[in-house]
Design an enzyme around this catalytic site. Structure first.
Site, PDB file in Angstrom:
ATOM      1  N   ASP A 190      30.440  12.958  62.583  1.00 50.15           N
ATOM      2  CA  ASP A 190      31.465  14.053  62.075  1.00 50.15           C
ATOM      3  C   ASP A 190      31.555  13.874  60.739  1.00 50.15           C
ATOM      4  O   ASP A 190      31.272  12.793  60.268  1.00 50.15           O
ATOM      5  CB  ASP A 190      32.676  14.298  63.224  1.00 50.15           C
ATOM      6  CG  ASP A 190      32.962  15.754  63.463  1.00 50.15           C
ATOM      7  OD1 ASP A 190      32.510  16.601  62.656  1.00 50.15           O
ATOM      8  OD2 ASP A 190      33.457  15.622  64.518  1.00 50.15           O
ATOM      9  N   ASP A 250      32.287  25.616  63.198  1.00 45.77           N
ATOM     10  CA  ASP A 250      32.093  25.641  64.732  1.00 45.77           C
ATOM     11  C   ASP A 250      32.217  26.770  65.315  1.00 45.77           C
ATOM     12  O   ASP A 250      32.814  27.839  64.984  1.00 45.77           O
ATOM     13  CB  ASP A 250      33.610  24.856  65.101  1.00 45.77           C
ATOM     14  CG  ASP A 250      33.501  23.348  64.834  1.00 45.77           C
ATOM     15  OD1 ASP A 250      32.767  22.796  64.213  1.00 45.77           O
ATOM     16  OD2 ASP A 250      34.747  22.747  65.420  1.00 45.77           O
TER      17      ASP A 250
END
Ligand SMILES: *[C@@H]1O[C@H](CO)[C@@H](O)[C@H](O)[C@H]1NC(C)=O
Ligand SMILES: *[C@@H]1O[C@H](CO)[C@@H](O)[C@H](O)[C@H]1NC(C)=O
Ligand SMILES: *[C@@H]1O[C@H](CO)[C@@H](O)[C@H](O)[C@H]1NC(C)=O
Ligand SMILES: *[C@@H]1O[C@H](CO)[C@@H](O)[C@H](O)[C@H]1NC(C)=O
Length: 494
Positions: A150, A210
């Site tokens: 991430d 996202d």
């Protein structure tokens, strides 16, 4: 044509050996498939949750459909010990991570881990920035097969492709140095144009902020729409259409071993209707995004199961040629919805064996007849593709979808997937199944389009018609294929 593209690509890249090595390893020859806990469980992770989910994924037939990675997301750690080594939270993972990996391996899965190219993970646990070698060794010692990496708390080490690439490359090298094959899934939300450079860094890279569980709802938290040339703040709460309209410009950069990741699947999570979920899954498959389930599989419904196991769609995702479909047209339409959105699109791309996948995407607010001429389907940089002068058989890839009664019986544990509507990729890979002509991978023969002709299909509101075109061999052979579909392949037994 496809052969020559493939040969040209291999000629260009196949013999390069100077660093950085490209692609980074032999993994992800087709887009990764699996399950990730984040959408359903967020930080509420544990050994029991992971292992019981894995058992359920197998019982539903999803593992053998090809979803082979079980990926643990954020919030699993308890910081570092006195040697600086990452420790699992023993309350959540009492038997440790190697135990989890070994259990998953014994169930026929591969194990995915999570960390972050920053000081902290997104959930504010210890990050791997500055600890890459140590953490890669730890993951390898736990028999990890996949790393989702991430981008939170990155200390400002972003803003140019060079800075971001260097930060992510440190972990690539650390993983490589362990000697264990570990699929490297980069999650930097499309910041700093990863499609231009991440082939030399990772097996896949997120290309957008996202996803969220809406078909085409705009949201201020996902500010870029794909109309702008540079997206400084990718954000989150991005709808399916938002992500597709960004992907249209860059998706051609995907190739075996190195894929644009459109983010996890929302199929079955409740925010879209059946047509919208079919469209979402179809597009993610044709664009060769990794296919990571994001469901709470204990409440998966029959519709979602019959979408997620559709072998004719997955066969497009896992096709060995590995070329993402391209957008061939986009038109705005007047039947907009409450958000003022309304458009139709044609997507098309080559498959192995000279086949072509064609998707008519109706993001208007009414069902309609959509058209695609062979010239539009095969449009090239210059001139008219010779494919336009072929006759093509048309296979509808949704027509043989598992019926909901059977899907429900599998969920209830009383029924079994049947080979007319289900493909067991644990037994035979999609690549071999396609080469052997297994008819369950082809959908249903629904018609033909002659040389220079036009395909016409009814397409539902917020839906797709997803087709496989295959060159017509001869009407006599076609006739027998229609009457006895199982004789299409010499190796297939029912
Ligand atoms: C966490 O997950 C478990 C199942 O693994 C569930 O029983 C529990 O209610 C969840 N807790 C929260 C706070 O969501
Ligand atoms: C798939 O094939 C494997 C190997 O033959 C078998 O163990 C498994 O039960 C099959 N899965 C399904 C869902 O039929
Ligand atoms: C869409 O609406 C515009 C403006 O009202 C009109 O000019 C146009 O003809 C309409 N197009 C279609 C395809 O109905
Ligand atoms: C769009 O279609 C939906 C479903 O048919 C309908 O409920 C809605 O009113 C339509 N919206 C507009 C603006 O026409």
């Amino acid at each position: 044509m496809h052969g020559s593209i493939f040969t040209a690509l291999s000629a260009l890249f196949g013999t390069r050996t100077y660093p950085p090595q490209y692609p980074i390893n032999d993994l992800a020859q087709s887009p990764a498939m699996g399950w990730n806990n984040w959408n359903a469980y967020a930080c509420n992770v544990s050994e029991t949750m992971l292992l019981s989910t894995a058992a359920k994924v197998a019982a539903l037939g999803l593992r053998d459909s090809g979803y082979q990675y079980i990926v643990l997301d954020d919030c699993w750690s308890n910081g570092r010990d006195h040697n600086g080594e990452l420790q699992p939270d023993r309350e959540k993972f009492p038997s440790g991570m190697k135990y989890v990996a070994d259990q998953l391996h014994s169930m026929g899965y591969l194990f995915g881990m999570y960390s972050d190219a920053g000081s902290y993970t997104c959930g504010k646990y210890a990050g791997s920035l500055g600890y890459e070698e140590k953490d890669a060794k730890t993951f390898a010692s736990w028999n990890v097969d996949y790393l989702k990496y991430d981008n939170c708390f990155n200390e400002g080490l972003s803003g140019t492709p060079k800075i971001t690439a260097e930060r992510y490359r440190v972990m690539k090298n650390a993983l490589k140095a362990t000697g264990r094959p570990i699929l490297y899934s980069m999650c930097n939300w499309g910041e700093d144009l990863p499609w231009n450079w991440a082939h030399t860094v990772a097996n896949s890279w997120r290309m957008s902020g996202d996803i969220y569980d809406y078909f085409n709802r705009p949201d201020a938290r996902c500010p870029c729409t794909g109309e702008e040339t540079y997206c400084a703040y990718p954000g989150y709460h991005c709808s399916v259409m938002n992500i597709l309209n960004k992907a249209a410009h860059i998706i051609h950069t995907s190739q075996p071993g190195a894929w644009n990741d459109l983010d996890m699947l929302e199929v079955g999570n409740g925010g879209m209707d059946d047509e919208e979920y079919k469209a979402h899954f179809s597009m993610w498959a044709a664009l060769k995004s990794p296919l990571l389930l994001g469901n709470d599989v204990s409440v998966l419904d029959a519709k979602a199961l019959s979408i997620l196991t559709n072998p004719a769609i997955i066969a497009v995702s896992q096709d060995p040629l590995g070329v993402a479909a391209s957008r061939m047209y986009r038109y705005y339409v007047n039947d907009t919805d409450q958000y003022g959105q309304g458009e139709i699109q044609l997507w098309s791309g080559p498959l192995s064996g000279g086949d072509q996948v064609v998707i008519l995407l109706n993001a208007g607010n009414i069902s309609r007849t959509m058209k695609a001429s062979l010239e539009e389907v095969f449009r090239q940089q210059t001139g008219i593709s010779p494919e336009v002068s072929n006759d093509w058989d048309i296979y509808d890839l949704w027509a043989n979808r598992m019926d909901l009664e059977l899907a429900q019986s599998i969920i209830d544990g009383t029924g079994k997937p049947s080979p007319e509507v289900y493909y067991n990729a644990t037994e035979t890979s999609y690549k071999d199944g396609l080469a052997g002509g297994n008819p369950v991978l082809l959908g249903k023969l629904v018609g033909k389009v002659g040389a220079g002709g036009t395909i016409e299909r009814e397409v539902a509101r917020h839906g797709v018609s997803m087709l496989r075109l295959r060159k017509t061999v001869g009407s006599a052979k076609l006739q027998s294929a229609v009457q006895q579909p199982f004789e299409l392949s010499g190796t297939y037994t029912n």
